[in-house]
Design an enzyme around this catalytic site. Structure first.
Site, PDB file in Angstrom:
ATOM      1  N   TRP A 123       4.650  -0.837   4.659  1.00 20.28           N
ATOM      2  CA  TRP A 123       5.180  -2.115   5.150  1.00 20.28           C
ATOM      3  C   TRP A 123       4.107  -3.204   5.128  1.00 20.28           C
ATOM      4  O   TRP A 123       4.102  -4.094   5.969  1.00 20.28           O
ATOM      5  CB  TRP A 123       5.766  -1.947   6.551  1.00 20.28           C
ATOM      6  CG  TRP A 123       6.823  -0.895   6.598  1.00 20.28           C
ATOM      7  CD1 TRP A 123       8.082  -0.948   6.068  1.00 20.28           C
ATOM      8  CD2 TRP A 123       6.708   0.404   7.182  1.00 20.28           C
ATOM      9  NE1 TRP A 123       8.753   0.232   6.285  1.00 20.28           N
ATOM     10  CE2 TRP A 123       7.930   1.089   6.976  1.00 20.28           C
ATOM     11  CE3 TRP A 123       5.701   1.072   7.875  1.00 20.28           C
ATOM     12  CZ2 TRP A 123       8.160   2.371   7.410  1.00 20.28           C
ATOM     13  CZ3 TRP A 123       5.929   2.372   8.314  1.00 20.28           C
ATOM     14  CH2 TRP A 123       7.144   2.992   8.076  1.00 20.28           C
ATOM     15  N   HIS A 124       3.237  -3.132   4.130  1.00 17.87           N
ATOM     16  CA  HIS A 124       2.217  -4.164   3.944  1.00 17.87           C
ATOM     17  C   HIS A 124       2.625  -5.084   2.790  1.00 17.87           C
ATOM     18  O   HIS A 124       1.813  -5.445   1.955  1.00 17.87           O
ATOM     19  CB  HIS A 124       0.856  -3.514   3.675  1.00 17.87           C
ATOM     20  CG  HIS A 124       0.333  -2.742   4.835  1.00 17.87           C
ATOM     21  ND1 HIS A 124      -0.779  -1.913   4.749  1.00 17.87           N
ATOM     22  CD2 HIS A 124       0.753  -2.661   6.127  1.00 17.87           C
ATOM     23  CE1 HIS A 124      -1.013  -1.356   5.920  1.00 17.87           C
ATOM     24  NE2 HIS A 124      -0.088  -1.796   6.770  1.00 17.87           N
ATOM     25  N   TRP A 125       3.891  -5.466   2.759  1.00 18.07           N
ATOM     26  CA  TRP A 125       4.418  -6.294   1.684  1.00 18.07           C
ATOM     27  C   TRP A 125       3.714  -7.644   1.693  1.00 18.07           C
ATOM     28  O   TRP A 125       3.523  -8.262   2.745  1.00 18.07           O
ATOM     29  CB  TRP A 125       5.923  -6.480   1.865  1.00 18.07           C
ATOM     30  CG  TRP A 125       6.655  -5.180   1.975  1.00 18.07           C
ATOM     31  CD1 TRP A 125       6.384  -4.032   1.302  1.00 18.07           C
ATOM     32  CD2 TRP A 125       7.767  -4.884   2.833  1.00 18.07           C
ATOM     33  NE1 TRP A 125       7.271  -3.038   1.656  1.00 18.07           N
ATOM     34  CE2 TRP A 125       8.128  -3.534   2.602  1.00 18.07           C
ATOM     35  CE3 TRP A 125       8.499  -5.625   3.751  1.00 18.07           C
ATOM     36  CZ2 TRP A 125       9.186  -2.920   3.264  1.00 18.07           C
ATOM     37  CZ3 TRP A 125       9.554  -5.013   4.412  1.00 18.07           C
ATOM     38  CH2 TRP A 125       9.884  -3.677   4.166  1.00 18.07           C
TER      39      TRP A 125
ATOM     40  N   HIS B 202       0.854  -1.178   0.000  1.00 20.18           N
ATOM     41  CA  HIS B 202       0.000   0.000   0.000  1.00 20.18           C
ATOM     42  C   HIS B 202       0.899   1.241   0.000  1.00 20.18           C
ATOM     43  O   HIS B 202       1.308   1.715   1.062  1.00 20.18           O
ATOM     44  CB  HIS B 202      -0.903   0.018   1.240  1.00 20.18           C
ATOM     45  CG  HIS B 202      -1.924  -1.069   1.267  1.00 20.18           C
ATOM     46  ND1 HIS B 202      -2.274  -1.722   2.422  1.00 20.18           N
ATOM     47  CD2 HIS B 202      -2.675  -1.605   0.284  1.00 20.18           C
ATOM     48  CE1 HIS B 202      -3.206  -2.627   2.144  1.00 20.18           C
ATOM     49  NE2 HIS B 202      -3.455  -2.572   0.845  1.00 20.18           N
TER      50      HIS B 202
END
Length: 402
Positions: free
Chosen positions: A332-334, A141
């Site tokens: 950090w929504h990998w 995101h």
């Protein structure tokens, strides 16, 4: 927020997600409650659990790689480097479970010979299973750090009387401003007109999340304020929730065990859809100005990232595109680099039971198995993936629930 057409919502994790609310967090007793505290810490004394800290998994080991009957190879052990740098091997009685996240889970599979054959050959790694989807389909995101509001008391820099009140509330009930366990305190989920509802139905899923965070400006140096008492600006940050762009995780052929080569691929979709959605988000942030002015909040005329776009008209769409290209951060929504899919899906890495395709005894359990990233923060969905995986593992091995 209501003045901008965004209604309040008690629970954004309920049936509908559109609206604004105070951010929900995983907390208990006024403190952040991590998955370590919830799941691992209570189990540390179990006889069947051993935790190796400061250790790095380097390879999954297989048997039956060259079976004459054509049966798939079986994962039987994990090789790792311990804190002292010594290479060790731990064997699995039933199966190996990989849970290293959307960056390092695909890296470990690749180091073990599972992935696109041409990439493995380039890194001089023997091919165990040719799975072209490993490390592909990376999603996130992207969040634009581009708009700031200047604010004044009583909203910002509250006085000492408020400090004492907040302290008393936290001491008595572990509630109030001091119990806030995250950087973002308020969020709005909205939908632009760039993604029409399916089949002309009602719009239920957002494509933008607007996060609001406190920041402190000390003589021109801006930073996020983790102190809920001390801030003089509010940062509004639109995040793209349903990206069409895709990135990748690849091995560094000259140093495969080093950090992988990660390409986020932000705004790389050919039709410019992702960039257009973010611009809509920045336009929405600007529209909030009229309703916030009465509370002493004013849009900053010179937010820090804007210096890279100073030669453009600040009211133009080109300015907002420039701001997006120069001030985008990761949330950090990998996710999605070992994505789940059906057997006929050549790009799928794991099946619906999270088992790696064409391999026996190997499962992946983390955000990398998502087919597409969720339209919201990934903390709770990853916990749910782990809970579901626990049920699947029990079912597959005939282990009754306690």
């Amino acid at each position: 927020m209501e003045g901008a057409g965004v209604a309040p919502r008690d629970d954004i994790n309920a049936e509908g997600q559109l609206g604004h609310m105070v951010v929900q967090t995983t907390t208990a007793g006024g403190e952040r409650w991590s998955t370590y505290r919830s799941y691992l810490e209570p189990a540390l004394d179990r006889a069947n659990l051993k935790v190796a800290t400061f250790a790095t998994a380097t390879k999954i080991l297989f048997e039956d790689e060259d079976s004459v009957d054509g049966s798939p190879p079986r994962a039987v052990a994990v090789q790792y480097r311990d804190a002292a740098g010594k290479i060790r091997v731990t064997r699995a009685k039933k199966e190996v479970i990989v849970s290293a996240g959307a960056i390092h889970s695909p890296q470990l599979l690749l180091l073990s010979g599972i992935g696109p054959a041409e990439e493995l050959q380039a890194a001089k790694i023997p091919v165990v299973v040719d799975l072209p989807g490993v490390g592909r389909n990376l999603q996130d995101h992207p969040l634009v750090d581009g708009m700031e509001y200047e604010c004044a008391p009583p909203l910002c820099n509250v006085d000492w009387a408020h400090h004492l009140k907040d302290l008393a509330e936290y001491k008595a009930a572990r509630r109030g401003p001091l119990s806030a366990a995250g950087l973002l305190q308020l969020a709005a989920f909205i939908r632009t007109d760039l993604d029409p509802p399916p089949q002309g139905g009602p719009a239920k899923q957002p494509d933008l999340q607007i996060g609001f965070a406190n920041i402190i400006d000390d003589n021109g140096t801006r930073c996020f304020s983790y102190d809920q008492w001390r801030f003089n600006r509010i940062k509004a940050m639109p995040a793209l929730l349903r990206p069409r762009s895709r990135g990748s995780v690849r091995l560094n052929a000259t140093n495969p065990e080093g950090q992988p080569i990660v390409s986020m691929g932000y705004f790389s979709d050919p039709d410019g859809h992702d960039l257009g959605v973010i611009v809509k988000g920045l336009e929405f942030v600007r529209k909030l100005q009229s309703s916030l002015r009465e509370h002493g909040v004013n849009l900053s005329s010179n937010p820090a990232p804007a210096k890279y776009c100073s030669d453009l008209d600040a009211d133009s769409a080109e300015y907002l595109k420039c701001l997006t290209r120069t001030a985008t951060l990761s949330m950090w929504h990998w996710s999605c680099t070992c994505r789940m899919g059906r057997e006929d899906d050549e790009e799928a890495v794991v099946n619906p039971r999270l088992l790696v395709r064409n391999v026996r005894g190997l499962r992946v359990v983390d955000a990398s198995v998502m087919p597409t990233v969720t339209s919201g923060n990934t903390n709770a969905p990853v916990i749910l993936i782990a809970e579901k995986a626990s049920d699947l593992i029990r079912e597959d091995h005939g282990i009754p629930k306690v």
